[in-house]
Design a protein around this motif. Sequence first.
Motif, PDB file in Angstrom:
ATOM      1  N   LEU A 160       0.909  -1.164   0.029  1.00  0.00           N
ATOM      2  CA  LEU A 160      -0.109   0.030  -0.072  1.00  0.00           C
ATOM      3  C   LEU A 160       0.735   1.328   0.036  1.00  0.00           C
ATOM      4  N   LEU A 161       1.842   1.251   0.816  1.00  0.00           N
ATOM      5  CA  LEU A 161       3.029   2.475   0.797  1.00  0.00           C
ATOM      6  C   LEU A 161       3.356   2.686  -0.549  1.00  0.00           C
ATOM      7  N   GLU A 162       3.807   1.691  -1.311  1.00  0.00           N
ATOM      8  CA  GLU A 162       4.474   1.883  -2.567  1.00  0.00           C
ATOM      9  C   GLU A 162       3.401   2.387  -3.717  1.00  0.00           C
ATOM     10  N   LEU A 163       2.028   2.283  -3.438  1.00  0.00           N
ATOM     11  CA  LEU A 163       1.142   2.516  -4.292  1.00  0.00           C
ATOM     12  C   LEU A 163       0.958   4.025  -3.611  1.00  0.00           C
ATOM     13  N   ALA A 164       0.849   4.342  -2.318  1.00  0.00           N
ATOM     14  CA  ALA A 164       0.776   5.686  -2.259  1.00  0.00           C
ATOM     15  C   ALA A 164       1.661   6.745  -2.504  1.00  0.00           C
ATOM     16  N   LYS A 165       3.052   5.970  -2.746  1.00  0.00           N
ATOM     17  CA  LYS A 165       4.151   6.943  -3.313  1.00  0.00           C
ATOM     18  C   LYS A 165       3.856   7.009  -4.565  1.00  0.00           C
ATOM     19  N   GLN A 166       3.343   6.224  -5.179  1.00  0.00           N
ATOM     20  CA  GLN A 166       3.183   6.468  -6.673  1.00  0.00           C
ATOM     21  C   GLN A 166       2.070   7.552  -6.948  1.00  0.00           C
ATOM     22  N   HIS A 167       1.185   7.615  -6.092  1.00  0.00           N
ATOM     23  CA  HIS A 167       0.055   8.595  -6.290  1.00  0.00           C
ATOM     24  C   HIS A 167       0.211   9.740  -5.593  1.00  0.00           C
ATOM     25  N   LYS A 181       5.084  -5.068  20.590  1.00  0.00           N
ATOM     26  CA  LYS A 181       6.002  -4.551  19.337  1.00  0.00           C
ATOM     27  C   LYS A 181       5.235  -4.402  18.170  1.00  0.00           C
ATOM     28  N   ASP A 182       4.066  -4.213  17.876  1.00  0.00           N
ATOM     29  CA  ASP A 182       3.281  -4.021  16.947  1.00  0.00           C
ATOM     30  C   ASP A 182       3.426  -2.570  16.320  1.00  0.00           C
ATOM     31  N   THR A 183       3.305  -1.582  17.294  1.00  0.00           N
ATOM     32  CA  THR A 183       3.896  -0.273  16.785  1.00  0.00           C
ATOM     33  C   THR A 183       5.155  -0.226  16.363  1.00  0.00           C
ATOM     34  N   VAL A 184       6.036  -0.689  17.008  1.00  0.00           N
ATOM     35  CA  VAL A 184       7.522  -0.563  16.607  1.00  0.00           C
ATOM     36  C   VAL A 184       7.746  -0.884  15.422  1.00  0.00           C
ATOM     37  N   ASP A 185       7.146  -2.397  14.880  1.00  0.00           N
ATOM     38  CA  ASP A 185       7.250  -2.942  13.886  1.00  0.00           C
ATOM     39  C   ASP A 185       6.724  -2.351  12.527  1.00  0.00           C
ATOM     40  N   THR A 186       5.298  -1.589  12.845  1.00  0.00           N
ATOM     41  CA  THR A 186       4.582  -0.918  11.921  1.00  0.00           C
ATOM     42  C   THR A 186       5.325   0.338  11.460  1.00  0.00           C
ATOM     43  N   VAL A 187       5.891   1.123  12.492  1.00  0.00           N
ATOM     44  CA  VAL A 187       6.847   2.133  12.101  1.00  0.00           C
ATOM     45  C   VAL A 187       8.046   1.877  11.304  1.00  0.00           C
ATOM     46  N   THR A 188       8.777   0.762  11.752  1.00  0.00           N
ATOM     47  CA  THR A 188       9.878   0.276  11.067  1.00  0.00           C
ATOM     48  C   THR A 188       9.707   0.025   9.564  1.00  0.00           C
ATOM     49  N   THR A 189       8.483  -0.561   9.156  1.00  0.00           N
ATOM     50  CA  THR A 189       8.258  -0.860   8.000  1.00  0.00           C
ATOM     51  C   THR A 189       7.910   0.302   7.027  1.00  0.00           C
ATOM     52  N   ILE A 190       7.308   1.334   7.741  1.00  0.00           N
ATOM     53  CA  ILE A 190       6.781   2.832   7.067  1.00  0.00           C
ATOM     54  C   ILE A 190       8.078   3.288   6.789  1.00  0.00           C
ATOM     55  N   LEU A 191       9.077   3.434   7.823  1.00  0.00           N
ATOM     56  CA  LEU A 191      10.471   4.359   7.520  1.00  0.00           C
ATOM     57  C   LEU A 191      11.085   3.295   6.452  1.00  0.00           C
ATOM     58  N   ARG A 192      11.180   2.098   6.502  1.00  0.00           N
ATOM     59  CA  ARG A 192      12.028   1.333   5.518  1.00  0.00           C
ATOM     60  C   ARG A 192      11.399   1.600   4.101  1.00  0.00           C
ATOM     61  N   GLY A 218      10.508   4.301   2.626  1.00  0.00           N
ATOM     62  CA  GLY A 218      11.046   5.364   1.996  1.00  0.00           C
ATOM     63  C   GLY A 218       9.839   6.574   1.485  1.00  0.00           C
ATOM     64  N   ILE A 219       8.623   6.215   1.986  1.00  0.00           N
ATOM     65  CA  ILE A 219       7.674   7.145   1.750  1.00  0.00           C
ATOM     66  C   ILE A 219       7.988   8.435   2.646  1.00  0.00           C
ATOM     67  N   ASP A 220       7.608   9.644   1.947  1.00  0.00           N
ATOM     68  CA  ASP A 220       7.563  10.798   2.615  1.00  0.00           C
ATOM     69  C   ASP A 220       6.795  10.808   3.946  1.00  0.00           C
ATOM     70  N   GLN A 221       7.305  11.028   5.076  1.00  0.00           N
ATOM     71  CA  GLN A 221       6.863  10.774   6.437  1.00  0.00           C
ATOM     72  C   GLN A 221       5.675  11.637   6.548  1.00  0.00           C
ATOM     73  N   LYS A 222       5.715  12.992   5.670  1.00  0.00           N
ATOM     74  CA  LYS A 222       4.201  13.989   5.992  1.00  0.00           C
ATOM     75  C   LYS A 222       3.127  13.014   5.372  1.00  0.00           C
ATOM     76  N   LEU A 223       3.224  12.024   4.533  1.00  0.00           N
ATOM     77  CA  LEU A 223       2.148  11.277   4.086  1.00  0.00           C
ATOM     78  C   LEU A 223       1.579  10.478   4.942  1.00  0.00           C
ATOM     79  N   ILE A 224       2.032  10.367   5.914  1.00  0.00           N
ATOM     80  CA  ILE A 224       1.543   9.358   6.984  1.00  0.00           C
ATOM     81  C   ILE A 224       0.788  10.005   7.968  1.00  0.00           C
ATOM     82  N   TYR A 225      -0.341   9.898   8.236  1.00  0.00           N
ATOM     83  CA  TYR A 225      -1.365  10.148   9.241  1.00  0.00           C
ATOM     84  C   TYR A 225      -1.468   9.116  10.330  1.00  0.00           C
TER      85      TYR A 225
END
Length: 360
Positions: free
Chosen positions: A165-172, A190-201, A203-210
Amino acid sequence: MGYRKTAKQLGSKFLIAVVFLVVSAFILLCPLLIHSPCLIDVEDLKAKPDLFGHRGAPMLAPENTLMSFNRSATECNVKAFETDVQLSKDRIPFLMHDHKSEFLKRTTNITKNVSCGNQLTFDELKTLNAGEWFVEKDPFYTVHLLTENQKNDAKMQAIPSLQELLELAKQHNTKVIFDLYHPEHCDDNKDTVDTVTTILRSGIDQKLIYWLPPKNRDYVKNATDFIQIYGNESEMFQENGSHLNVKYSQLTIDKIRKLQEDNIKVNLYVVNERWLFSLLWCAGASSVTTNSCQVLNKMRNPDWTMAPSVYRMIWILVDVGSILTMIGLFVYQWKTNDSRHREGRTNVLLWTMPDNASVV
């Protein structure tokens, strides 16, 4: 005796007249007290609220699938993908809303009982079909709008990972907002930590994450530049936040306007009907989460607006016309009764005169 009877009749008529006048005044004046956010001058109308695709475009494709999110971006021009995230047994965040007794049963073809995501690896989840149910059950009665190719694509949908989904979000260049589910009996800190790690890895613009999940929010704020979204006003003001995400029925029109005046971004969910979207548009909502993005995207203006001065003038003219009509009816009735009364007196006089009497 006759005097008392006449006085009593006059009193009754007076009381009826007073009640009539009070009721008439209320009926004539109450429209002037009606308050609607769409009684607004055109120049005061805010920009159209942004659309957040609720699990994508669930009327056009199976919810929480890549097909659904892709259609919401290309056909609805949504500004954000709204979704739900859970973690698999091998700690891969994936998209799925149901997280209690109906987990996987409503939207996939799973045959065994599984109560939460961390009982299956993502490879196991990926083997499930997440689209056939949509075509078969037609939850929104919209499958007939799909072409045969689209129906076939829907039937082939699988459970996506958050990474996809993040790849699709970056595309659009589309924002992503999500709930993070971890049922109590399957909870993992660890759910929060692992989810944040996935998002940071990703490469999506962090301002696109609500970031909406309230759990471990301090960690997220310290580790990222995600935009923090709050589910209630008290937490938002306590944290000096500026983004609110609540059900549309939780806020009054005046409250929405007040928050906007205070530069608070207000997202309201779940808004599907044109009339409701029109009201929230007039009230100044920043965005809405919707199942029917394909309908709301086509709206260029609220369904109905009117300048307050025009509204008042219309009702004043209607009231004046109504009053003049009532006066005309009263005069007509009075003259009719008076004419009948005089005719009755003449008939009585003629009936009581002797046969040989003459009228001078």
